[in-house]
Design a protein around this motif. Sequence first.
Motif, PDB file in Angstrom:
ATOM      1  N   SER A  61     106.544  52.804 -56.439  1.00  0.00           N
ATOM      2  CA  SER A  61     106.500  53.074 -57.875  1.00  0.00           C
ATOM      3  C   SER A  61     106.371  51.726 -58.585  1.00  0.00           C
ATOM      4  N   PHE A  62     105.609  51.715 -59.657  1.00  0.00           N
ATOM      5  CA  PHE A  62     105.260  50.457 -60.315  1.00  0.00           C
ATOM      6  C   PHE A  62     106.227  50.111 -61.452  1.00  0.00           C
ATOM      7  N   SER A  63     106.691  48.858 -61.464  1.00  0.00           N
ATOM      8  CA  SER A  63     107.458  48.337 -62.593  1.00  0.00           C
ATOM      9  C   SER A  63     106.507  48.184 -63.773  1.00  0.00           C
ATOM     10  N   SER A  64     107.023  47.836 -64.929  1.00  0.00           N
ATOM     11  CA  SER A  64     106.146  47.673 -66.100  1.00  0.00           C
ATOM     12  C   SER A  64     105.141  46.542 -65.882  1.00  0.00           C
ATOM     13  N   VAL A  65     105.563  45.473 -65.225  1.00  0.00           N
ATOM     14  CA  VAL A  65     104.652  44.363 -64.943  1.00  0.00           C
ATOM     15  C   VAL A  65     103.570  44.804 -63.960  1.00  0.00           C
ATOM     16  N   TYR A  66     103.961  45.524 -62.918  1.00  0.00           N
ATOM     17  CA  TYR A  66     102.984  45.973 -61.934  1.00  0.00           C
ATOM     18  C   TYR A  66     102.067  47.039 -62.529  1.00  0.00           C
ATOM     19  N   GLU A  67     102.579  47.804 -63.484  1.00  0.00           N
ATOM     20  CA  GLU A  67     101.744  48.806 -64.157  1.00  0.00           C
ATOM     21  C   GLU A  67     100.634  48.119 -64.949  1.00  0.00           C
ATOM     22  N   GLU A  68     100.927  46.986 -65.579  1.00  0.00           N
ATOM     23  CA  GLU A  68      99.885  46.216 -66.275  1.00  0.00           C
ATOM     24  C   GLU A  68      98.809  45.775 -65.286  1.00  0.00           C
ATOM     25  N   TYR A  69      99.248  45.320 -64.131  1.00  0.00           N
ATOM     26  CA  TYR A  69      98.333  44.913 -63.060  1.00  0.00           C
ATOM     27  C   TYR A  69      97.486  46.112 -62.628  1.00  0.00           C
ATOM     28  N   ALA A  70      98.124  47.269 -62.459  1.00  0.00           N
ATOM     29  CA  ALA A  70      97.416  48.481 -62.054  1.00  0.00           C
ATOM     30  C   ALA A  70      96.391  48.907 -63.104  1.00  0.00           C
TER      31      ALA A  70
END
Length: 134
Positions: A61-70
């Motif tokens: 599951s993606f953190s908010s930072v990783y969601e930006e990357y995604a």
Amino acid sequence: MRKIIFMAAAAAFALAACTANDDTSAVSIAAENAAQRISYFASHGWEVEEISERCVTIPESFSSVYEEYALMQDKQGLPLRRYAGRNARLFVYEVKNYSPQNKKMLAELLVCDNTAVASMVYSEDSGSIKMPVS
């Protein structure tokens, strides 16, 4: 009454279509060997030289930072979300033909099952500059 039900159904369908994280439009980019990986960057105008490689796990599951990357990967058409929870190889490159404000730039390519699933160009100074490859 039928008109209201039809409009509500149409609105629900439109909302679902806009918010879906479906990456069926994701492209498949071969990244099995160094030549293919460097060619990927070259096809977008980047001259790169590999400086490191390491194994990583794409978060389930993606953190908010990783969601930006995604989201960046979604815009590039890369299938990062499809590989959540999987092991991958992260290749890091030095960018040779771009240095805004004399900053050293790096490029990364995340590879899973010999397919490029994510990429980005960023400044070495903790990423004050971040941009998609394409």
